[in-house]
Design a protein around this motif. Structure first.
Motif, PDB file in Angstrom:
ATOM      1  N   GLU A   6       0.820  -1.225   0.000  1.00  0.00           N
ATOM      2  CA  GLU A   6       0.000   0.000   0.000  1.00  0.00           C
ATOM      3  C   GLU A   6       0.847   1.267   0.000  1.00  0.00           C
ATOM      4  N   GLY A   7       2.161   1.117   0.187  1.00  0.00           N
ATOM      5  CA  GLY A   7       3.025   2.302   0.269  1.00  0.00           C
ATOM      6  C   GLY A   7       2.893   3.046   1.581  1.00  0.00           C
TER       7      GLY A   7
ATOM      8  N   ARG B 195      10.871   3.363   4.156  1.00  0.00           N
ATOM      9  CA  ARG B 195      10.802   3.531   2.698  1.00  0.00           C
ATOM     10  C   ARG B 195      12.080   4.157   2.149  1.00  0.00           C
ATOM     11  N   GLY B 196      12.642   5.078   2.914  1.00  0.00           N
ATOM     12  CA  GLY B 196      13.906   5.693   2.484  1.00  0.00           C
ATOM     13  C   GLY B 196      15.031   4.681   2.376  1.00  0.00           C
TER      14      GLY B 196
ATOM     15  N   GLN C 255      14.655   1.429   1.964  1.00  0.00           N
ATOM     16  CA  GLN C 255      14.352   0.504   0.867  1.00  0.00           C
ATOM     17  C   GLN C 255      14.776   1.088  -0.476  1.00  0.00           C
ATOM     18  N   ALA C 256      14.558   2.387  -0.641  1.00  0.00           N
ATOM     19  CA  ALA C 256      14.942   3.030  -1.910  1.00  0.00           C
ATOM     20  C   ALA C 256      16.460   3.008  -2.086  1.00  0.00           C
ATOM     21  N   LYS C 257      17.196   3.248  -1.004  1.00  0.00           N
ATOM     22  CA  LYS C 257      18.668   3.207  -1.097  1.00  0.00           C
ATOM     23  C   LYS C 257      19.144   1.812  -1.511  1.00  0.00           C
ATOM     24  N   LEU C 258      18.556   0.809  -0.895  1.00  0.00           N
ATOM     25  CA  LEU C 258      18.965  -0.561  -1.198  1.00  0.00           C
ATOM     26  C   LEU C 258      18.586  -0.927  -2.636  1.00  0.00           C
ATOM     27  N   GLN C 259      17.383  -0.554  -3.016  1.00  0.00           N
ATOM     28  CA  GLN C 259      16.896  -0.859  -4.364  1.00  0.00           C
ATOM     29  C   GLN C 259      17.818  -0.285  -5.440  1.00  0.00           C
ATOM     30  N   ASP C 260      18.307   0.918  -5.208  1.00  0.00           N
ATOM     31  CA  ASP C 260      19.094   1.615  -6.233  1.00  0.00           C
ATOM     32  C   ASP C 260      20.556   1.198  -6.254  1.00  0.00           C
TER      33      ASP C 260
ATOM     34  N   VAL D 225      13.414  -3.136   7.481  1.00  0.00           N
ATOM     35  CA  VAL D 225      13.501  -2.762   6.060  1.00  0.00           C
ATOM     36  C   VAL D 225      13.178  -3.930   5.132  1.00  0.00           C
ATOM     37  N   LEU D 226      13.637  -5.121   5.486  1.00  0.00           N
ATOM     38  CA  LEU D 226      13.530  -6.265   4.571  1.00  0.00           C
ATOM     39  C   LEU D 226      12.194  -6.987   4.740  1.00  0.00           C
TER      40      LEU D 226
END
Lengths: 264, 264
Positions: A76-77, A84-85, A87-92, A118-119
């Motif tokens: 759902e975000g 979320r911050g 997660q974005a760092k890890l994703q990128d 986070v995970l």
């Protein structure tokens, strides 16, 4: 550098003027000097909250399911913004450096709580909605992302060697290297240990710095630990080695593919 | 009961209405019904702070040494009151039950931070001020205190067996069972796992309850894990197995005394 990458440096030490703090600054500077883009999470400096809680995820008085409710919030975000911050760092990131002092033969609580929060399911592992395929290990969402652990510890080098009393480092950290990083699909590099950390002098520090530069220079070339894939016949449906693999053997090292098992 | 004991029940789950919460209440009730005195720390209910910090231990702006400054504060009696309270509970206990859900193949952050903050140098390990003898393992301060781990996990039973992909449970938890509990002198009992926890129904729950009662009834009789003593010739000064012990072998299980090594 022909191919600059994004490196996420995740670290956890309460004192910036520590050996950890010094290695962190020096490592990040070195990565930048070789053309990489570096993103940082210094968990103590950020005041990271390591505790998984239902607050904000379920109504007051509702029953909180740590796995299910964080998965729903991820979809759902509506996860907290700090999560979320991260997660974005890890994703990128193309690679992650995870740096910590070994406290009670494990990561400090503030770092454990980074993994815990986070995970979440849906982000770091899950199921393919169409096929039902489990998305973990070689099917995990973070396939191709490299991870290098840097760990300082008080023990002397042989204590974390193959016959060391503290446990061989990769076995001691099996739940992290295999159960967390490999589980989510990451390419797990052999960890780098800085033993006898309490006895660091200028000379030994210079050696550490040199060795760390070397490892960072090889971040995208180092041979990873060859953990067995999950879905290619080495394991039963019950997640146990099939009898034909390393017959009769036990122990954590059976989950790493031996050199002689690999085609040359 | 002829010989009532004090049992310290240390647990960490965010939801009291979880399987963990139910097992906790049931286990404590059972211990009390058999005459034991039970002391509790339910870390989520207490709002336990798991993060090691220098605040209050060093002046603002001073360099914080997590090991040295907490040791000094322990000796001076100036550790935070929450830490001193937990130390007193542990000190007074004949046995400790440590209960948690396995998150990322390790303890939840809030529980990791209990070890990080409570088990400081001088209290949980140290050196004899007169002889210089290291006080750990068989010389550790918590000699004779029994510890039983209860862990719920999502994996099925074989995944934590001797050839299980998640790692045999005692090996997976080596840093906790050996590097923390045995290190401080405790008598470490084989941990009790509740696998497939997400699929608990009334029937499997009844089996869990029955099995837990049995383990609690045997808390002071169960054979512990026979980790090697540190100071009786099995290890070198560098904390490595001497060549004569389990010659040529490696792996975490070499630190447990085999049945055939013990005099019968």
């Amino acid at each position: 550098m022909d191919d600059p990458k994004t490196v996420f440096w995740l670290s956890a030490h309460p004192e910036p003027r520590s050996l950890n703090g010094q290695l962190r600054r020096m490592g990040i500077k070195h990565l930048k000097s070789t053309g990489h883009h570096v993103v940082e999470s210094d968990l103590y400096a950020m005041g990271w909250d390591p505790v998984v809680r239902g607050d904000g995820l379920v109504e007051a008085g509702q029953r909180f399911d740590p796995t299910g409710d964080t998965k729903r919030a991820y979809i759902e975000g509506s996860l907290p913004s700090d999560v979320r911050g991260e997660q974005a760092k890890l994703q990128d990131a193309d690679a992650v450096v995870v740096q910590f002092p070994l406290w009670w033969y494990a990561v400090p609580a503030i770092l454990k709580g980074w993994f815990d929060r986070v995970l979440v399911s849906g982000f770091a592992f899950g199921k393919d909605p169409d096929t039902g395929q489990r998305l973990r290990f070689e099917k995990g969402p973070f396939q191709g992302k490299r991870v290098l652990v840097l760990v300082t510890l008080g023990d002397r080098p042989r204590a974390i060697g193959p016959r060391g009393k503290s446990g061989e480092l990769c076995e001691l950290l099996f739940g992290l290297l295999h159960g967390t990083f490999a589980y989510t699909g990451m390419v797990v590099l052999p960890p780098m240990a800085f033993p006898s950390a309490d006895f660091t002098d200028n000379e030994s520090y210079a050696d550490m710095e040199h060795a760390l530069h070397d490892r960072l220079d090889q971040l995208f070339e180092t041979q990873p630990i060859h953990y067995r894939p999950q879905f290619q016949g080495d394991y039963t449906e019950e997640w146990e080695l099939v009898p034909e693999v390393r017959p009769g053997e036990t122990g954590l090292s059976t989950h790493v593919i031996d050199d002689h098992e690999r085609p040359s």
